[in-house]
Scaffold this motif. Structure first.
Motif, PDB file in Angstrom:
ATOM      1  N   SER A  28       1.026  -1.331  -0.136  1.00 30.51           N
ATOM      2  CA  SER A  28      -0.115   0.089   0.058  1.00 30.51           C
ATOM      3  C   SER A  28       0.884   1.198   0.010  1.00 30.51           C
ATOM      4  N   SER A  29       2.046   1.099   0.308  1.00 26.86           N
ATOM      5  CA  SER A  29       3.082   2.169   0.478  1.00 26.86           C
ATOM      6  C   SER A  29       3.535   2.552  -1.168  1.00 26.86           C
ATOM      7  N   ILE A  30       3.328   1.504  -2.081  1.00 21.36           N
ATOM      8  CA  ILE A  30       3.738   1.750  -3.410  1.00 21.36           C
ATOM      9  C   ILE A  30       2.908   1.998  -4.397  1.00 21.36           C
ATOM     10  N   ARG A  31       1.559   1.226  -4.288  1.00 25.22           N
ATOM     11  CA  ARG A  31       0.507   1.270  -4.930  1.00 25.22           C
ATOM     12  C   ARG A  31      -0.790   1.431  -4.181  1.00 25.22           C
ATOM     13  N   GLU A  32      -1.880   1.726  -4.773  1.00 30.54           N
ATOM     14  CA  GLU A  32      -3.323   1.892  -4.368  1.00 30.54           C
ATOM     15  C   GLU A  32      -3.686   0.412  -4.231  1.00 30.54           C
ATOM     16  N   VAL A  33      -4.154   0.094  -2.916  1.00 32.83           N
ATOM     17  CA  VAL A  33      -4.858  -1.230  -2.492  1.00 32.83           C
ATOM     18  C   VAL A  33      -6.096  -0.971  -1.885  1.00 32.83           C
ATOM     19  N   PRO A  34      -7.132  -1.810  -2.495  1.00 29.24           N
ATOM     20  CA  PRO A  34      -8.419  -1.578  -2.174  1.00 29.24           C
ATOM     21  C   PRO A  34      -8.636  -1.722  -0.494  1.00 29.24           C
ATOM     22  N   ASP A  35      -9.655  -0.927  -0.036  1.00 28.92           N
ATOM     23  CA  ASP A  35      -9.738  -0.889   1.458  1.00 28.92           C
ATOM     24  C   ASP A  35     -10.125  -2.306   1.859  1.00 28.92           C
ATOM     25  N   HIS A  36     -10.544  -3.250   1.167  1.00 28.42           N
ATOM     26  CA  HIS A  36     -11.127  -4.550   1.868  1.00 28.42           C
ATOM     27  C   HIS A  36      -9.915  -5.565   1.669  1.00 28.42           C
ATOM     28  N   GLN A  37      -8.876  -4.996   1.007  1.00 21.92           N
ATOM     29  CA  GLN A  37      -7.510  -6.004   0.985  1.00 21.92           C
ATOM     30  C   GLN A  37      -6.390  -5.323   1.714  1.00 21.92           C
ATOM     31  N   PHE A  51      -4.497 -10.493   2.108  1.00 19.48           N
ATOM     32  CA  PHE A  51      -5.733 -10.945   2.894  1.00 19.48           C
ATOM     33  C   PHE A  51      -6.741 -10.159   2.364  1.00 19.48           C
ATOM     34  N   GLU A  52      -7.885 -10.730   2.512  1.00 19.05           N
ATOM     35  CA  GLU A  52      -9.221  -9.916   1.553  1.00 19.05           C
ATOM     36  C   GLU A  52     -10.477 -10.219   2.466  1.00 19.05           C
ATOM     37  N   LEU A  53     -11.349  -9.301   2.695  1.00 12.03           N
ATOM     38  CA  LEU A  53     -12.536  -9.469   3.240  1.00 12.03           C
ATOM     39  C   LEU A  53     -13.473  -9.231   2.366  1.00 12.03           C
ATOM     40  N   LEU A  54     -14.597 -10.256   2.299  1.00  8.99           N
ATOM     41  CA  LEU A  54     -15.778 -10.293   1.426  1.00  8.99           C
ATOM     42  C   LEU A  54     -16.892 -10.487   2.005  1.00  8.99           C
ATOM     43  N   ASP A  55     -18.166 -10.084   1.646  1.00  7.89           N
ATOM     44  CA  ASP A  55     -19.476 -10.500   1.832  1.00  7.89           C
ATOM     45  C   ASP A  55     -19.515 -12.207   1.754  1.00  7.89           C
ATOM     46  N   LEU A  56     -20.092 -12.625   2.765  1.00  5.50           N
ATOM     47  CA  LEU A  56     -20.178 -14.119   2.944  1.00  5.50           C
ATOM     48  C   LEU A  56     -21.146 -14.565   1.669  1.00  5.50           C
ATOM     49  N   LYS A  57     -20.496 -15.639   1.047  1.00  5.67           N
ATOM     50  CA  LYS A  57     -21.211 -15.970  -0.227  1.00  5.67           C
ATOM     51  C   LYS A  57     -21.997 -17.296   0.298  1.00  5.67           C
TER      52      LYS A  57
END
Length: 201
Positions: A28-37, A51-57
């Motif tokens: 994240s200090s080098i490139r943009e990373v989505p908030d959920h990652q 590491f990724e957070l997703l809505d439960l499938k």
């Protein structure tokens, strides 16, 4: 391995933590990373940890969830190759909230950035799905380990083309072990991240 000890790292503003080697730097200090990652990489070896957070499938069964997410990942990356791997289901508890975890290991041919199929590298992909049903969240922990670097890939400029050098030869922890440590040490420090009030004193 000497010089490659796993250290606790704070994720998502400290709400979650996990342990893995310091050679994996926060991207994240080098490139943009989505908030959920949260994304970490050892660029000298082209190894990475997500590491990724997703809505439960809800429509995906627990026993097949890791395989489902790996196939979804392959489709998203327009990857080709074998997605069959070992599946190791187990039940876990996070605090008093029931959780299910499944893992799978696959192999993919993927391109870096906007490079085309002619520049695909062969990578081993380790994926764990932690299902935190009580808070409606699927947590993914994904590790990428290069097997073969394509001479046309931009990666070859830093890592070199051909078969990847095994981590053990460099006295480094293999990605398979980095992946296991990241799972075993995974910890939720603040359940408010999921909208759950934590009353722990």
């Amino acid at each position: 391995m000497p010089g490659d000890e796993c250290s606790e790292r704070l994720l998502f503003g400290g709400a979650i933590s996990s342990a893995f080697p310091m050679r994996f730097q926060d991207l994240s200090s080098i490139r943009e990373v989505p908030d959920h990652q949260e994304v970490f990489a050892d660029s000298s070896r082209d190894e990475s940890l997500f590491f990724e957070l997703l809505d439960l499938k809800n429509d995906v069964s627990d026993s097949e969830s890791a395989i489902w997410f790996l196939q979804d990942l392959a489709n998203e990356q327009d990857a080709k190759g074998s997605l069959s791997g070992s599946l190791q289901p187990a039940d876990l508890m996070f605090k008093d909230l029931p959780a299910v975890i499944t893992t799978v290991v696959g192999r993919m041919a993927v391109s870096k950035g906007r490079q085309g199929r002619e520049a695909q590298n062969v990578v081993r992909v380790y994926l764990a799905n932690l299902r935190l049903k009580a808070v409606g969240t699927d947590v993914l922990i994904i590790a990428y380990e290069p097997i073969l670097i394509n001479a046309l890939s931009e990666t070859s400029l830093t890592v070199g083309a051909g078969l990847a050098v095994p981590a053990a030869q460099s006295e480094l922890l293999p990605v398979s072990e980095v992946f296991k440590f990241a799972i075993v040490s995974f910890k939720v420090n603040d359940w408010n991240l999921f909208g759950v009030v934590d009353h722990t004193p």
